[in-house]
Design a protein around this motif. Structure first.
Motif, PDB file in Angstrom:
ATOM      1  N   ILE A 182       0.806  -1.218   0.000  1.00 31.27           N
ATOM      2  CA  ILE A 182       0.000   0.000   0.000  1.00 31.27           C
ATOM      3  C   ILE A 182       0.840   1.269   0.000  1.00 31.27           C
ATOM      4  CG2 ILE A 182      -1.985  -1.079   1.102  1.00 31.27           C
ATOM      5  CD1 ILE A 182      -1.060   0.417   3.709  1.00 31.27           C
ATOM      6  N   PHE A 183       2.149   1.139   0.300  1.00 30.85           N
ATOM      7  CA  PHE A 183       2.959   2.350   0.400  1.00 30.85           C
ATOM      8  C   PHE A 183       4.428   1.994   0.291  1.00 30.85           C
ATOM      9  CE2 PHE A 183       5.255   5.660   2.738  1.00 30.85           C
ATOM     10  CZ  PHE A 183       4.707   6.806   2.178  1.00 30.85           C
ATOM     11  N   THR A 184       5.183   2.880  -0.356  1.00 28.66           N
ATOM     12  CA  THR A 184       6.645   2.819  -0.364  1.00 28.66           C
ATOM     13  C   THR A 184       7.130   4.213  -0.059  1.00 28.66           C
ATOM     14  OG1 THR A 184       6.667   1.105  -2.065  1.00 28.66           O
ATOM     15  CG2 THR A 184       8.709   2.332  -1.732  1.00 28.66           C
ATOM     16  N   GLY A 185       8.029   4.332   0.909  1.00 22.74           N
ATOM     17  CA  GLY A 185       8.508   5.662   1.246  1.00 22.74           C
ATOM     18  C   GLY A 185       9.601   5.649   2.294  1.00 22.74           C
ATOM     19  N   SER A 186       9.860   6.843   2.802  1.00 22.49           N
ATOM     20  CA  SER A 186      10.946   7.025   3.761  1.00 22.49           C
ATOM     21  C   SER A 186      10.590   6.407   5.111  1.00 22.49           C
ATOM     22  CB  SER A 186      11.214   8.518   3.959  1.00 22.49           C
ATOM     23  OG  SER A 186      10.149   9.117   4.676  1.00 22.49           O
ATOM     24  N   VAL A 187      11.606   6.226   5.906  1.00 28.07           N
ATOM     25  CA  VAL A 187      11.435   5.641   7.229  1.00 28.07           C
ATOM     26  C   VAL A 187      10.457   6.470   8.060  1.00 28.07           C
ATOM     27  CG1 VAL A 187      12.645   5.090   9.381  1.00 28.07           C
ATOM     28  CG2 VAL A 187      13.733   4.616   7.184  1.00 28.07           C
ATOM     29  N   ILE A 188      10.550   7.777   7.980  1.00 24.49           N
ATOM     30  CA  ILE A 188       9.687   8.658   8.768  1.00 24.49           C
ATOM     31  C   ILE A 188       8.221   8.488   8.364  1.00 24.49           C
ATOM     32  CG2 ILE A 188       9.111  11.070   9.250  1.00 24.49           C
ATOM     33  CD1 ILE A 188      12.158  11.618   8.979  1.00 24.49           C
ATOM     34  N   ASP A 189       7.946   8.516   7.072  1.00 17.50           N
ATOM     35  CA  ASP A 189       6.569   8.339   6.602  1.00 17.50           C
ATOM     36  C   ASP A 189       6.032   6.963   6.983  1.00 17.50           C
ATOM     37  OD1 ASP A 189       6.428  10.873   5.458  1.00 17.50           O
ATOM     38  OD2 ASP A 189       7.073  10.155   3.481  1.00 17.50           O
ATOM     39  N   VAL A 190       6.861   5.949   6.841  1.00 15.12           N
ATOM     40  CA  VAL A 190       6.437   4.584   7.148  1.00 15.12           C
ATOM     41  C   VAL A 190       6.116   4.443   8.636  1.00 15.12           C
ATOM     42  CG1 VAL A 190       7.259   2.200   7.274  1.00 15.12           C
ATOM     43  CG2 VAL A 190       7.539   3.508   5.169  1.00 15.12           C
ATOM     44  N   LEU A 220      17.276   4.668   1.862  1.00 17.76           N
ATOM     45  CA  LEU A 220      16.610   3.509   2.425  1.00 17.76           C
ATOM     46  C   LEU A 220      15.104   3.717   2.347  1.00 17.76           C
ATOM     47  CD1 LEU A 220      16.993   0.799   3.808  1.00 17.76           C
ATOM     48  CD2 LEU A 220      16.930   1.976   5.985  1.00 17.76           C
ATOM     49  N   LEU A 221      14.438   2.867   1.595  1.00 15.92           N
ATOM     50  CA  LEU A 221      12.993   2.925   1.462  1.00 15.92           C
ATOM     51  C   LEU A 221      12.384   1.716   2.154  1.00 15.92           C
ATOM     52  CD1 LEU A 221      12.610   3.900  -2.286  1.00 15.92           C
ATOM     53  CD2 LEU A 221      12.467   5.392  -0.299  1.00 15.92           C
ATOM     54  N   LYS A 222      11.184   1.892   2.613  1.00 16.02           N
ATOM     55  CA  LYS A 222      10.454   0.795   3.221  1.00 16.02           C
ATOM     56  C   LYS A 222       9.127   0.649   2.499  1.00 16.02           C
ATOM     57  CE  LYS A 222      12.489   1.043   7.757  1.00 16.02           C
ATOM     58  NZ  LYS A 222      12.560  -0.164   8.552  1.00 16.02           N
ATOM     59  N   GLU A 223       8.656  -0.580   2.433  1.00 18.09           N
ATOM     60  CA  GLU A 223       7.367  -0.876   1.822  1.00 18.09           C
ATOM     61  C   GLU A 223       6.441  -1.385   2.910  1.00 18.09           C
ATOM     62  OE1 GLU A 223       8.328  -3.850  -1.086  1.00 18.09           O
ATOM     63  OE2 GLU A 223       8.946  -2.356  -2.551  1.00 18.09           O
ATOM     64  N   ILE A 224       5.168  -0.973   2.832  1.00 24.02           N
ATOM     65  CA  ILE A 224       4.163  -1.440   3.784  1.00 24.02           C
ATOM     66  C   ILE A 224       3.163  -2.311   3.037  1.00 24.02           C
ATOM     67  CG2 ILE A 224       2.331  -0.786   5.380  1.00 24.02           C
ATOM     68  CD1 ILE A 224       3.742   1.875   5.765  1.00 24.02           C
ATOM     69  N   TYR A 225       2.921  -3.482   3.590  1.00 24.98           N
ATOM     70  CA  TYR A 225       1.940  -4.421   3.056  1.00 24.98           C
ATOM     71  C   TYR A 225       0.863  -4.654   4.114  1.00 24.98           C
ATOM     72  CZ  TYR A 225       5.414  -5.691  -0.498  1.00 24.98           C
ATOM     73  OH  TYR A 225       6.310  -5.665  -1.529  1.00 24.98           O
TER      74      TYR A 225
END
Length: 74
Positions: free
Chosen positions: A9-17, A50-55
């Motif tokens: 649902i989202f890919t973004g920076s550590v702060i946003d995640v 560094l990007l993070k993805e949220i599932y």
């Protein structure tokens, strides 16, 4: 996570995640987070992003999308 019951649902920076995770947990959604290092190098040493993805589980997708819309009202 192809062919699974989870949807990105989202890919973004550590702060946003971190913010999204906190908001999802408030509505009893437990997201799965995956780290994606664009450069393949340690971002602390080489300056990679560094990007993070949220599932989330597909059954929770609609509720989770409301959270994403509130963060990015595009």
């Amino acid at each position: 996570m192809a062919d699974s019951n989870y949807i990105k649902i989202f890919t973004g920076s550590v702060i946003d995640v971190q913010r999204i995770i906190a908001d999802l947990e408030k509505i009893d959604i437990s997201p799965v987070v995956k780290d994606e290092n664009e450069s393949g190098l340690d971002p602390k040493i080489y300056g990679g992003h560094l990007l993070k993805e949220i599932y989330v589980h597909k059954d929770e997708l609609e509720k989770a999308q409301d959270i994403i819309k509130n963060i990015n009202p595009e």
